[in-house]
Design a protein around this motif. Sequence first.
Motif, PDB file in Angstrom:
ATOM      1  N   VAL A 295      82.964 -23.179 -35.216  1.00  0.00           N
ATOM      2  CA  VAL A 295      81.783 -22.301 -35.347  1.00  0.00           C
ATOM      3  C   VAL A 295      81.807 -21.236 -34.248  1.00  0.00           C
ATOM      4  CG1 VAL A 295      79.263 -22.236 -35.140  1.00  0.00           C
ATOM      5  CG2 VAL A 295      80.361 -23.987 -36.538  1.00  0.00           C
ATOM      6  N   GLN A 296      82.150 -21.642 -33.031  1.00  0.00           N
ATOM      7  CA  GLN A 296      82.211 -20.668 -31.932  1.00  0.00           C
ATOM      8  C   GLN A 296      83.271 -19.598 -32.201  1.00  0.00           C
ATOM      9  OE1 GLN A 296      80.267 -20.500 -28.752  1.00  0.00           O
ATOM     10  NE2 GLN A 296      81.162 -18.532 -29.267  1.00  0.00           N
ATOM     11  N   LEU A 297      84.442 -20.027 -32.693  1.00  0.00           N
ATOM     12  CA  LEU A 297      85.495 -19.055 -33.013  1.00  0.00           C
ATOM     13  C   LEU A 297      85.063 -18.130 -34.143  1.00  0.00           C
ATOM     14  CD1 LEU A 297      88.652 -21.366 -32.827  1.00  0.00           C
ATOM     15  CD2 LEU A 297      88.104 -19.482 -31.294  1.00  0.00           C
ATOM     16  N   ALA A 298      84.386 -18.700 -35.164  1.00  0.00           N
ATOM     17  CA  ALA A 298      83.909 -17.869 -36.279  1.00  0.00           C
ATOM     18  C   ALA A 298      82.876 -16.859 -35.792  1.00  0.00           C
ATOM     19  CB  ALA A 298      83.319 -18.767 -37.367  1.00  0.00           C
ATOM     20  N   TRP A 299      82.003 -17.287 -34.879  1.00  0.00           N
ATOM     21  CA  TRP A 299      80.967 -16.382 -34.336  1.00  0.00           C
ATOM     22  C   TRP A 299      81.621 -15.242 -33.546  1.00  0.00           C
ATOM     23  CZ3 TRP A 299      76.051 -15.358 -35.076  1.00  0.00           C
ATOM     24  CH2 TRP A 299      75.350 -14.648 -34.096  1.00  0.00           C
ATOM     25  N   TRP A 300      82.571 -15.567 -32.701  1.00  0.00           N
ATOM     26  CA  TRP A 300      83.278 -14.533 -31.943  1.00  0.00           C
ATOM     27  C   TRP A 300      84.052 -13.601 -32.889  1.00  0.00           C
ATOM     28  CZ3 TRP A 300      85.604 -18.328 -27.808  1.00  0.00           C
ATOM     29  CH2 TRP A 300      84.665 -18.532 -26.795  1.00  0.00           C
ATOM     30  N   SER A 301      84.643 -14.194 -33.939  1.00  0.00           N
ATOM     31  CA  SER A 301      85.415 -13.370 -34.878  1.00  0.00           C
ATOM     32  C   SER A 301      84.516 -12.365 -35.582  1.00  0.00           C
ATOM     33  CB  SER A 301      86.098 -14.262 -35.925  1.00  0.00           C
ATOM     34  OG  SER A 301      87.001 -15.130 -35.312  1.00  0.00           O
ATOM     35  N   LEU A 302      83.335 -12.802 -36.005  1.00  0.00           N
ATOM     36  CA  LEU A 302      82.402 -11.888 -36.674  1.00  0.00           C
ATOM     37  C   LEU A 302      81.969 -10.771 -35.733  1.00  0.00           C
ATOM     38  CD1 LEU A 302      80.163 -14.422 -38.660  1.00  0.00           C
ATOM     39  CD2 LEU A 302      81.809 -12.787 -39.596  1.00  0.00           C
ATOM     40  N   GLY A 303      81.740 -11.127 -34.465  1.00  0.00           N
ATOM     41  CA  GLY A 303      81.309 -10.129 -33.489  1.00  0.00           C
ATOM     42  C   GLY A 303      82.373  -9.103 -33.162  1.00  0.00           C
ATOM     43  N   ASN A 304      83.657  -9.491 -33.298  1.00  0.00           N
ATOM     44  CA  ASN A 304      84.754  -8.581 -32.939  1.00  0.00           C
ATOM     45  C   ASN A 304      85.577  -8.142 -34.146  1.00  0.00           C
ATOM     46  OD1 ASN A 304      85.068  -8.606 -29.743  1.00  0.00           O
ATOM     47  ND2 ASN A 304      84.381 -10.622 -30.404  1.00  0.00           N
ATOM     48  N   PHE A 305      85.045  -8.441 -35.325  1.00  0.00           N
ATOM     49  CA  PHE A 305      85.824  -8.191 -36.534  1.00  0.00           C
ATOM     50  C   PHE A 305      86.199  -6.720 -36.672  1.00  0.00           C
ATOM     51  CE2 PHE A 305      86.439  -7.669 -41.119  1.00  0.00           C
ATOM     52  CZ  PHE A 305      87.329  -8.705 -41.345  1.00  0.00           C
ATOM     53  N   THR A 306      85.207  -5.849 -36.534  1.00  0.00           N
ATOM     54  CA  THR A 306      85.464  -4.412 -36.741  1.00  0.00           C
ATOM     55  C   THR A 306      86.230  -3.796 -35.573  1.00  0.00           C
ATOM     56  OG1 THR A 306      83.284  -3.947 -35.809  1.00  0.00           O
ATOM     57  CG2 THR A 306      83.456  -4.099 -38.208  1.00  0.00           C
ATOM     58  N   ILE A 307      86.085  -4.383 -34.369  1.00  0.00           N
ATOM     59  CA  ILE A 307      86.744  -3.812 -33.182  1.00  0.00           C
ATOM     60  C   ILE A 307      88.178  -4.314 -33.058  1.00  0.00           C
ATOM     61  CG2 ILE A 307      86.613  -3.599 -30.666  1.00  0.00           C
ATOM     62  CD1 ILE A 307      83.606  -4.240 -30.934  1.00  0.00           C
ATOM     63  N   GLY A 500      91.318 -13.330 -19.866  1.00  0.00           N
ATOM     64  CA  GLY A 500      89.924 -13.753 -19.979  1.00  0.00           C
ATOM     65  C   GLY A 500      89.206 -13.190 -21.187  1.00  0.00           C
ATOM     66  N   GLU A 501      89.955 -12.672 -22.159  1.00  0.00           N
ATOM     67  CA  GLU A 501      89.347 -12.082 -23.371  1.00  0.00           C
ATOM     68  C   GLU A 501      89.204 -13.162 -24.443  1.00  0.00           C
ATOM     69  OE1 GLU A 501      88.196  -9.109 -23.680  1.00  0.00           O
ATOM     70  OE2 GLU A 501      89.108  -7.952 -22.073  1.00  0.00           O
ATOM     71  N   TRP A 502      88.287 -14.133 -24.206  1.00  0.00           N
ATOM     72  CA  TRP A 502      88.151 -15.260 -25.127  1.00  0.00           C
ATOM     73  C   TRP A 502      87.745 -14.792 -26.525  1.00  0.00           C
ATOM     74  CZ3 TRP A 502      90.240 -17.702 -21.492  1.00  0.00           C
ATOM     75  CH2 TRP A 502      89.696 -17.825 -20.219  1.00  0.00           C
ATOM     76  N   GLU A 503      86.751 -13.900 -26.570  1.00  0.00           N
ATOM     77  CA  GLU A 503      86.196 -13.511 -27.869  1.00  0.00           C
ATOM     78  C   GLU A 503      87.223 -12.765 -28.716  1.00  0.00           C
ATOM     79  OE1 GLU A 503      82.491 -11.510 -27.410  1.00  0.00           O
ATOM     80  OE2 GLU A 503      81.711 -12.971 -25.980  1.00  0.00           O
ATOM     81  N   ARG A 504      88.045 -11.956 -28.063  1.00  0.00           N
ATOM     82  CA  ARG A 504      89.050 -11.205 -28.830  1.00  0.00           C
ATOM     83  C   ARG A 504      90.156 -12.116 -29.354  1.00  0.00           C
ATOM     84  NH1 ARG A 504      91.307  -6.589 -25.323  1.00  0.00           N
ATOM     85  NH2 ARG A 504      92.463  -6.199 -27.251  1.00  0.00           N
ATOM     86  N   ALA A 505      90.322 -13.278 -28.702  1.00  0.00           N
ATOM     87  CA  ALA A 505      91.367 -14.215 -29.147  1.00  0.00           C
ATOM     88  C   ALA A 505      90.909 -15.075 -30.317  1.00  0.00           C
ATOM     89  CB  ALA A 505      91.787 -15.114 -27.980  1.00  0.00           C
ATOM     90  N   ALA A 506      89.659 -14.884 -30.770  1.00  0.00           N
ATOM     91  CA  ALA A 506      89.118 -15.757 -31.824  1.00  0.00           C
ATOM     92  C   ALA A 506      89.797 -15.523 -33.177  1.00  0.00           C
ATOM     93  CB  ALA A 506      87.612 -15.538 -31.942  1.00  0.00           C
ATOM     94  N   ILE A 507      90.060 -14.264 -33.520  1.00  0.00           N
ATOM     95  CA  ILE A 507      90.601 -13.976 -34.858  1.00  0.00           C
ATOM     96  C   ILE A 507      91.983 -14.619 -35.057  1.00  0.00           C
ATOM     97  CG2 ILE A 507      91.435 -12.110 -36.354  1.00  0.00           C
ATOM     98  CD1 ILE A 507      89.114 -10.426 -35.356  1.00  0.00           C
ATOM     99  N   PRO A 508      92.959 -14.414 -34.155  1.00  0.00           N
ATOM    100  CA  PRO A 508      94.245 -15.111 -34.373  1.00  0.00           C
ATOM    101  C   PRO A 508      94.109 -16.626 -34.313  1.00  0.00           C
ATOM    102  CG  PRO A 508      94.212 -14.016 -32.223  1.00  0.00           C
ATOM    103  CD  PRO A 508      93.035 -13.509 -32.998  1.00  0.00           C
ATOM    104  N   SER A 509      93.134 -17.127 -33.538  1.00  0.00           N
ATOM    105  CA  SER A 509      92.947 -18.584 -33.453  1.00  0.00           C
ATOM    106  C   SER A 509      92.453 -19.143 -34.782  1.00  0.00           C
ATOM    107  CB  SER A 509      91.940 -18.913 -32.346  1.00  0.00           C
ATOM    108  OG  SER A 509      92.365 -18.403 -31.116  1.00  0.00           O
ATOM    109  N   VAL A 510      91.511 -18.449 -35.414  1.00  0.00           N
ATOM    110  CA  VAL A 510      91.006 -18.917 -36.710  1.00  0.00           C
ATOM    111  C   VAL A 510      92.131 -18.943 -37.737  1.00  0.00           C
ATOM    112  CG1 VAL A 510      89.486 -18.311 -38.640  1.00  0.00           C
ATOM    113  CG2 VAL A 510      88.627 -18.200 -36.298  1.00  0.00           C
ATOM    114  N   LEU A 511      92.976 -17.922 -37.716  1.00  0.00           N
ATOM    115  CA  LEU A 511      94.108 -17.895 -38.650  1.00  0.00           C
ATOM    116  C   LEU A 511      95.030 -19.089 -38.433  1.00  0.00           C
ATOM    117  CD1 LEU A 511      95.004 -14.082 -38.540  1.00  0.00           C
ATOM    118  CD2 LEU A 511      93.968 -15.327 -40.433  1.00  0.00           C
ATOM    119  N   LEU A 512      95.312 -19.409 -37.164  1.00  0.00           N
ATOM    120  CA  LEU A 512      96.193 -20.550 -36.876  1.00  0.00           C
ATOM    121  C   LEU A 512      95.559 -21.877 -37.298  1.00  0.00           C
ATOM    122  CD1 LEU A 512      97.893 -19.894 -33.410  1.00  0.00           C
ATOM    123  CD2 LEU A 512      98.916 -19.918 -35.670  1.00  0.00           C
TER     124      LEU A 512
END
Length: 530
Positions: A295-307, A500-512
């Motif tokens: 859920v945390q990774l999905a939340w970060w991914s949504l927040g950084n999806f467009t960026i 230290g860019e945890w939120e930006r690392a969410a999208i590749p993490s969700v894919l993995l």
Amino acid sequence: MNKIIRTSIPLIVAAFAVTPILVIFSSALQPREDLWTHLLQTSLPTLALNTLFLCLGVAIGTGVLGVLLGWIIATCDFPGRRFFSTALLLPMAIPTYVFAFVFLGLFDFSSPLQLLLRDWFGIAPFDVRSIWTVCITMTLALYPYVYVMAKSGFTTQGQRCLEAARTLGRSYFSAFYSVGIPLCRPWIAIGILLVLMETLADFGAVSVFNFDTFTTAVYKAWYGFFSLSTASQLASILVLLALILLNGEQRLRKKMRFTQERSSFQRIPLNGIKAIAACCFCTAIFFIGFIIPVVQLAWWSLGNFTIELSAQYLTFSANTLTLGLVAAGITCLAALSLAYAARFQKTKFTQVVISLSTIGYSLPGTVLAVGIIAPIAYFDNAYIQISTWIIGQPVPPLLQGTILALLIAYAIRFLAAAYGSINSSMQRITPSMDEASALMGITGWKMLSKVHLPQLKTGLFTAALLVLVDVMKEMPITLMTRPFGWDTLAVKIYELTSEGEWERAAIPSVLLILVGLIPVLYINKKTDCA
């Protein structure tokens, strides 16, 4: 199949697998006194203590958690048991380094939790980077290894003994402690040994926490000090530890006796407060180990999806998938040749060759990378010198920094996983089928293509799936041996988390994680069917 081919291919595979280990040990036989004196006076004691405490902490944590969950799921009946039987395996799909940066994102200085505690209660900022948090994080990521082994052991071994203990007046927990655990000790020990090897091999999680172990020291010696000899000599300690663990695991397997009870086992029905307690315990572990990180990774991914999401992720995903597919093909071909050798040449020499070929799975990725780069560098230097002497001008390296070197490292690392699956399927093909085929004139390559391969489809598919997903998640080997500019999703996660860019690392993490769920669910389904 021609006898010479059947004999030579396994020998070539074994030569590739053993070379990195020989290189590592050869460097250890030529120690530099100044180097080891410096290491002993500075970092070696800290590295040894950190590695020791980490292994002890993770072994105890995964042992307690995995055995309790395995016992509850295997022997008790309560609402949701079938769901939790699968759900508790899902944390296995999350790489340890993803667990680590999600934990830091939730609890670090600038996390919403610490901000809330400061604003509401005036609590001073505190650092969550410690040996205990590393142990907790890796315990949550690795406990499924012990859980799945313990569940299998409790389900198949000593069920009548447990029933006898209950009928003799033993309480539920007394039967668990005095009968259940001793009977399943080999299964539990193997699960913990697997956890220890994963802990020794881990590079991503400990580097996220800036926690120095032998694995991070090997990486720093190579990339920080550009000293391949120092990295090799540090890696030799890890090889020695891995071989000790591997030897212990093989000794335990020799002592195991597999007996199949034909009578159906009646699970203990839990009612009232006991059923609620079992359900709450499983729910808590499932939420902490899988739901909250996802859920945390999905939340970060949504927040950084467009960026964050851009065309580069298509390149990273394509690189990751390409490496995984090619490595799976090469590794499965090598594993198939070993399985054939084991089937048709049942000699001690063949067994030794196969054991040496599959030893790479027990070695940390950083160690394998060091062991492979060293001979490749020697080969390239010789090639450059000879080519320059012949044509009179310098030539570029042939292997160093190429995809081929990366694929060789993957094949050595994951050959054991592919061989286990393919060899299990090979065992189901009876000798009478070979004899019948030979009587019909089907021999050699025809027997392989028309008789054996159709029978091996499931094993080959499982092997390819395991290698594909392991390669996609593999970080240290990819990081240390990839060609310049050839980044994968795992490498991208490392680069972002190291800054230290945890939120930006969410999208590749969700894919993995999505990719990692496929083999977990597939293998669990096959295990339940078995």
